[in-house]
Design an enzyme around this catalytic site. Structure first.
Site, short mmCIF file in Angstrom:
data_model
loop_
_atom_site.label_atom_id
_atom_site.label_comp_id
_atom_site.label_asym_id
_atom_site.label_seq_id
_atom_site.Cartn_x
_atom_site.Cartn_y
_atom_site.Cartn_z
N ARG A 103 -22.58 -39.42 54.88
CA ARG A 103 -23.27 -39.75 56.14
C ARG A 103 -24.19 -38.60 56.50
O ARG A 103 -23.75 -37.47 56.64
CB ARG A 103 -22.25 -39.99 57.26
N HIS A 129 -27.43 -48.60 57.41
CA HIS A 129 -25.96 -48.48 57.49
C HIS A 129 -25.35 -49.59 56.64
O HIS A 129 -24.70 -50.51 57.14
CB HIS A 129 -25.52 -48.58 58.95
N GLN A 132 -21.60 -50.75 56.76
CA GLN A 132 -21.29 -51.53 57.96
C GLN A 132 -21.64 -53.01 57.72
O GLN A 132 -20.90 -53.91 58.12
CB GLN A 132 -22.08 -51.00 59.15
N ARG A 292 -14.07 -53.04 57.94
CA ARG A 292 -14.64 -51.87 57.26
C ARG A 292 -13.72 -51.42 56.12
O ARG A 292 -14.17 -51.09 55.04
CB ARG A 292 -14.83 -50.71 58.26
#
Ligand code: CP
Ligand code: NVA
Length: 309
Positions: A103, A129, A132, A292
């Site tokens: 990240r 992202h 996600q 997730r």
């Protein structure tokens, strides 16, 4: 020798591969004992240069559930915080770990980490992202399955209400293009996605300045914070620009009667979404957060067993 596979963006997977990863994610969710040795003895570095609750913990638990060894690395707890170059860190980590989850802020930094000779997974940048989106798409499939309805992506209309230039909006646009659904994006002027991404999306992206127009007839209504990490100095300007873009019951009234609401979290309740919608029966936000774990386990298992030809 087979080349390593990175997961830089959603379209790092073909549509067939994406469908396979999602299918495995559902299987992993249904059977907690599945895949217990998929990462046996493999170490995965989880490098976080920004705050994280869901991504860090779901990767950490997910790697352990697959038999691997998760190693969390934070900026302040490593030499990254003292300016060691990413391209050096990449090659060092690859000497100890068999994959890197990263990240960071810019795509340029993420690309530097990809110099590592092991698979690198994008755990959020300013531009995307994608992990996600795996959970989000899994949650959409789950909603249809739980109702016994067939999901025809080409007939699906999803709304995204909020910052069209954000990582989340842009990854949803990429998902619309890849899966073939319509993304109705409501965003104020000045917050459009980059022009080349709009052009790439073609008919799969419809942009308007009117949240009601975007939400009308939508099966999924999605939003995210108005001020992303790293944009804190713009908070006041953004609060003013996004006034009227709150996902609330009045807005949801225009959606398809069975529409569900998604939010990647963390939410700023009272800004992009209100309490009533977050706590309503339309909300699948906490299923989405749980997914997730399952979807990232499926992704890691895929990356360890597949390589590009
Ligand atoms: N949705 C998401 O990525 O949450 P975290 O920032 O807590 O990881
Ligand atoms: N758009 C948000 C997503 C957080 C998961 C941010 O980048 O801060």
């Amino acid at each position: 020798m087979t080349a390593k596979r990175d997961f830089a963006r959603l379209s790092s997977l073909t549509l067939t591969e994406l469908k396979g990863v999602l299918a495995e994610a559902h299987a992993l969710k249904a059977d907690k004992s599945r895949g217990r040795t998929a990462l046996l003895g493999k170490a995965v570095a989880i490098v976080m240069e920004k705050a994280s609750t869901r991504t860090r913990i779901s990767f950490e638990v997910g790697v352990a559930e697959l038999g691997g060894i998760p190693v969390v690395v934070t900026t302040q707890g490593s030499q990254l915080g003292r300016g060691e170059p990413v391209k050096d860190t990449a090659r060092v980590l690859a000497g100890y770990c068999q994959a890197i989850v990263y990240r960071t802020s810019t795509t340029a930094r993420f690309d530097e980490m990809c110099l590592a000779k092991v698979p690198v997974v994008n755990a959020l940048t300013d531009d995307a992202h994608p992990v996600q989106l795996l959970a989000d798409l899994m949650t959409v499939e789950e909603v249809f399955r739980s109702r016994g309805e067939l999901l025809d992506w080409s007939k699906l209309r999803c709304a995204f209400v909020g910052d069209g230039s954000s990582n989340m909006a842009r990854s949803w646009i990429e998902a619309a293009r890849l899966c073939g659904f319509t993304l109705a994006l409501a965003t104020p002027e000045g917050f459009d996605p980059p022009a080349h991404e709009v052009a790439e999306a073609g008919k799969h992206l419809v942009i308007s300045r009117d949240p009601v127009a975007a939400v009308t007839g939508s099966h999924i209504v999605n939003t995210d914070v108005w001020t992303s990490m790293g944009q804190e100095e713009e908070t006041a300007k953004r609060l003013a620009a996004f006034a009227g873009y709150t996902v609330n019951e009045a807005l949801m009234h225009h959606a398809s009667p069975s529409a569900v609401v998604l939010h990647c979290l963390p939410a700023h309740r009272g800004e992009e979404i209100d309490d009533d919608v977050m706590e309503s029966s339309r909300s699948r936000i906490f299923d989405q957060a749980e997914n997730r774990l399952h979807s990232q386990k499926a992704l890691l298992a895929f990356l360890f067993t597949h390589a590009s030809s």
